[in-house]
Scaffold this motif. Structure first.
Motif: not given
Length: 245
Positions: A74-75, A78, A81, A83, A86
């Motif tokens: 998730q980090v 994020s 930029g 998805p 992940k």
């Protein structure tokens, strides 16, 4: 499994010999079993040696649980930029095992007071990565031919992934003694994936032997390694419990 048993036996025998030699030379040394969780990297246990109540070195074995590496993913998504990053991280950490070697300096004593430390972990893993959800989305490469070949062969369009990661960590914290011979240590710091080795296996050796297949696999591996290395930077929080004989 046999190789793992040999490694564990060798480590414990080496520590026993080292402790005996240190005690005979007159140095203060203790062997302490310890259970440690460093979120989001590690959950495991192992022996630690404490020299003169100040210097502490430990060898631990464990895993990175799914909730832990999901947080890393998730980090990465994020910060990067994207998805799909992940999914790359999660595929790299599936079915994993981890060895962790750490050094800690105790400013007071190991059972009470401030401390600082560094550690290096080596994680090995196996898993699967979806062609569309992970490989194409993260790398931008064209996997149409590979996907068609797998579909025609009646096989899953997931590609097998083997990973090896080296993670460095720096931290600081505080230890509290409780009961007569036990302590709990809380730490906080930062960790970074410093080296990544990823290998993709399609299960189609004839395809991988072609120029197109070999080029596609190698370039995809390079892209995935770059993503894990670039975005594998994250804060860590740890808790450890040890018993002092």
């Amino acid at each position: 499994m046999a190789l793992l048993s040999v490694r564990v036996s060798f480590i414990f025998c080496s520590l026993f010999v080292f402790v005996a030699a240190a005690e005979e030379s007159g140095n203060s040394v203790r062997l302490v079993p310890k259970v440690t969780s460093v979120f989001p990297i590690f959950l495991g246990a192992g022996p630690e040696l404490i020299f003169n109540e100040r210097y502490q070195i430990g060898i631990n074995y464990g895993v990175t649980p799914q909730p832990y590496y999901s947080t890393i993913g998730q980090v990465a998504a994020s910060v990067g930029g994207n998805p799909s990053y992940k999914d790359v991280i999660q595929a790299s950490f599936q079915n994993n095992a981890l060895w962790r070697i750490g050094f800690q300096y105790n400013f007071n004593t190991p059972r009470s007071g401030w401390c600082s430390g560094i550690s290096v972990s080596r994680l090995t893993s196996t898993g699967k990565a979806g062609i569309d959800e992970v490989l194409r989305a993260a790398t931008g490469n064209d996997f149409t031919q590979l996907k068609n070949l797998l579909t025609a062969a009646g096989r899953s369009t997931d590609v097998n992934l083997e990973g090896s990661l080296v993670i460095g960590e720096v931290s600081g914290g505080y230890s509290w003694g409780f009961m007569e011979n036990a302590s709990i240590t809380l730490t906080g710091g930062v960790a970074k994936v410093v080296k990544t080795d990823i290998r993709l296996k399609t299960g189609l050796p004839n395809f991988e032997a072609t120029n197109l297949g070999n080029s596609l696999m190698r370039s995809s591996e390079d892209e995935l390694e770059s993503i894990v290395n670039k975005y594998g930077l994250f804060p860590v929080v740890g808790v450890g419990a040890g018993y002092y004989f």
